[in-house]
Design an enzyme around this catalytic site. Structure first.
Site, PDB file in Angstrom:
ATOM      1  N   GLU A 165     -11.556 -68.650  25.479  1.00  0.00           N
ATOM      2  CA  GLU A 165     -11.493 -67.294  26.006  1.00  0.00           C
ATOM      3  C   GLU A 165     -11.846 -67.287  27.487  1.00  0.00           C
ATOM      4  OE1 GLU A 165     -12.666 -65.072  21.805  1.00  0.00           O
ATOM      5  OE2 GLU A 165     -13.797 -64.608  23.630  1.00  0.00           O
TER       6      GLU A 165
ATOM      7  N   ALA B  47      -7.085 -83.587  18.237  1.00  0.00           N
ATOM      8  CA  ALA B  47      -6.346 -83.586  19.499  1.00  0.00           C
ATOM      9  C   ALA B  47      -6.991 -84.504  20.529  1.00  0.00           C
ATOM     10  CB  ALA B  47      -6.252 -82.165  20.037  1.00  0.00           C
ATOM     11  N   ARG B  48      -8.323 -84.548  20.550  1.00  0.00           N
ATOM     12  CA  ARG B  48      -9.010 -85.422  21.512  1.00  0.00           C
ATOM     13  C   ARG B  48      -8.697 -86.882  21.243  1.00  0.00           C
ATOM     14  NH1 ARG B  48     -14.530 -82.004  20.495  1.00  0.00           N
ATOM     15  NH2 ARG B  48     -14.246 -80.435  22.142  1.00  0.00           N
TER      16      ARG B  48
ATOM     17  N   LEU C 238      -0.484 -97.228  47.679  1.00  0.00           N
ATOM     18  CA  LEU C 238       0.834 -96.831  48.168  1.00  0.00           C
ATOM     19  C   LEU C 238       0.773 -96.150  49.527  1.00  0.00           C
ATOM     20  CD1 LEU C 238       1.737 -97.517  45.229  1.00  0.00           C
ATOM     21  CD2 LEU C 238       3.357 -95.635  45.447  1.00  0.00           C
TER      22      LEU C 238
ATOM     23  N   GLU D   4     -10.154 -79.506  26.234  1.00  0.00           N
ATOM     24  CA  GLU D   4     -10.579 -80.019  24.925  1.00  0.00           C
ATOM     25  C   GLU D   4     -11.899 -80.807  25.020  1.00  0.00           C
ATOM     26  OE1 GLU D   4      -7.430 -81.654  22.529  1.00  0.00           O
ATOM     27  OE2 GLU D   4      -5.956 -80.387  23.535  1.00  0.00           O
TER      28      GLU D   4
END
Length: 389
Positions: A137, A246-247, A343, A368
């Site tokens: 939230e 998900a982690r 680079l 997360e």
């Protein structure tokens, strides 16, 4: 486009089964042939390559480690290898698959009724239906227990009021898993797109995860039937259990981003000449950075593999996955920064993938479970003292 050669300094491929290597090759080929040709433009334009969704479904990438309902029933190691290759393409592509499988299909499988499973899981596996996960939230990110979204029972319905934000796939989802405070504690609900009182809007101006759809969800007297309640989703622990899934995918996925940065820098250092017309790969300071990167990638690979084996054996703990996510995101971000440095000025050009990965990884480090939160989870695991309470 050149095929990705892989990164395997310590012969870790020898620890994978033939089936696991075949799954990785399928995902690797998909990334090489389908993701990499379009992802730079998607990042520039701030759009997700939705045209890839049906193919990802056919290849079994959604809910890959789920058994039944048309899912591929892969092992957790195989699932991890898919996440690795997708994030080598871009964090947004892996995140899309992570949310679909780990944050939407997993809670429906684990907490849903048989009717809910039969309705949603086959469609989600194929990509015909998309989902999102509404927990965070505006005022409560790392402290989801403070959520203000409420659901009140009224007769045979529930009325939801509140707001969620930073929701991946929010505006394109056919169904949202929404967590709300009730008189019975925190509960999970399936809220379908188009339900009166439910609205979504995309967040704009992102400099990271630009190829990902990120949204806010709002609920204003949003009325859903009793059948929308996930019967087994009771308490905040249920929501956090989804995040653990998900982690785990993140811990594997970021290895792919690190690999892509490392291989880009290694290859570049062999052709870029400086001082006496020698390739910069001949310089000691360049070799030091490459040595650091390959060492940390190798350690991350070993950590991911061991955690994956533990998960397949049913021995995994959430604190184990906190270490996986915290360590591997950290080394991936460090690899991106070292590669950008090697680079030089070219490192900031989107002709190369490094700055895109670096920007994405800044978000992956936060979502997360922030780096700090996972630090405290590990700290509690080793001391028995919860420092965040």
């Amino acid at each position: 486009m050149a095929r990705f050669p892989g990164v395997d300094y310590l012969l870790i491929d020898s620890q994978f089964s033939e089936q696991e290597l075949m799954v990785r090759q399928t995902a690797r080929q998909f990334t090489d042939e389908r993701v990499l040709p379009v992802i730079r433009d998607c990042f520039r334009e701030g759009r997700f390559p939705c045209e890839l969704i049906p193919e990802m479904g056919r290849l079994g990438f959604f809910g890959a480690n789920i058994e039944g309902y048309g899912c591929a029933a892969m092992s957790n190691v195989e699932y991890g290898l898919i996440m690795q290759e997708l994030e080598r393409g871009d964090s947004a592509v892996r995140s899309f698959a992570s949310v679909q499988g780990g944050l939407v299909m997993y809670p429906i499988l684990t907490y849903g009724s048989e009717e809910q499973k039969q309705r949603w899981l086959p469609q989600m596996q194929s990509g015909a239906a998309l989902g999102c996960f509404g927990l965070t939230e505006p005022g409560f990110g790392s402290n989801p227990a403070g959520m203000l979204t409420r659901a009140k029972r009224e007769g045979a319905c529930w009325v939801i009021n509140g707001e969620k934000t930073w929701i991946t796939n929010g505006s394109v989802a056919d169904v949202a898993i929404v967590w709300a405070r009730t008189d019975e504690g925190i509960r999970g609900f399936l809220v379908e797109k188009g339900t009166p009182g439910f609205a979504s809007s995309d967040l704009h101006g992102k400099l990271s995860m630009r190829a990902s759809v990120t949204s806010s969800l709002s609920f204003t007297d949003c009325r859903v039937p009793e059948s929308a309640l996930l019967p087994g989703a009771k308490g905040l622990k249920a929501a956090l259990g989804c995040l653990t899934q998900a982690r785990y995918g993140i811990g594997w996925g970021v290895i792919g981003a690190a690999m892509d940065c490392y291989e880009t820098a290694r290859s570049y250092s062999l052709v870029r000449k400086q001082f006496d017309d020698k390739p910069i790969a001949s310089h000691q300071l360049v070799q030091e950075k490459l040595a650091d990167m390959i060492t940390e990638i190798t350690k991350a690979q070993l950590l991911a593999l061991h955690v994956g084996r533990l998960k397949d054996q049913g021995k995994i703990e959430p604190a184990h996955i906190s270490m996986l996510k915290r360590n591997n995101v950290g080394i991936a971000l460090d690899c991106a920064r070292k590669s950008r440095d090697l680079l030089g000025g070219n490192g900031i050009m989107d002709e190369y993938p490094i700055m895109r990965h670096m920007c994405n990884l800044e978000t992956v480090k936060t979502y997360e479970g922030t780096d700090h939160i996972h630090t405290l989870v590990i700290g509690e695991r080793v001391t028995g003292v919860a420092a965040y309470k």
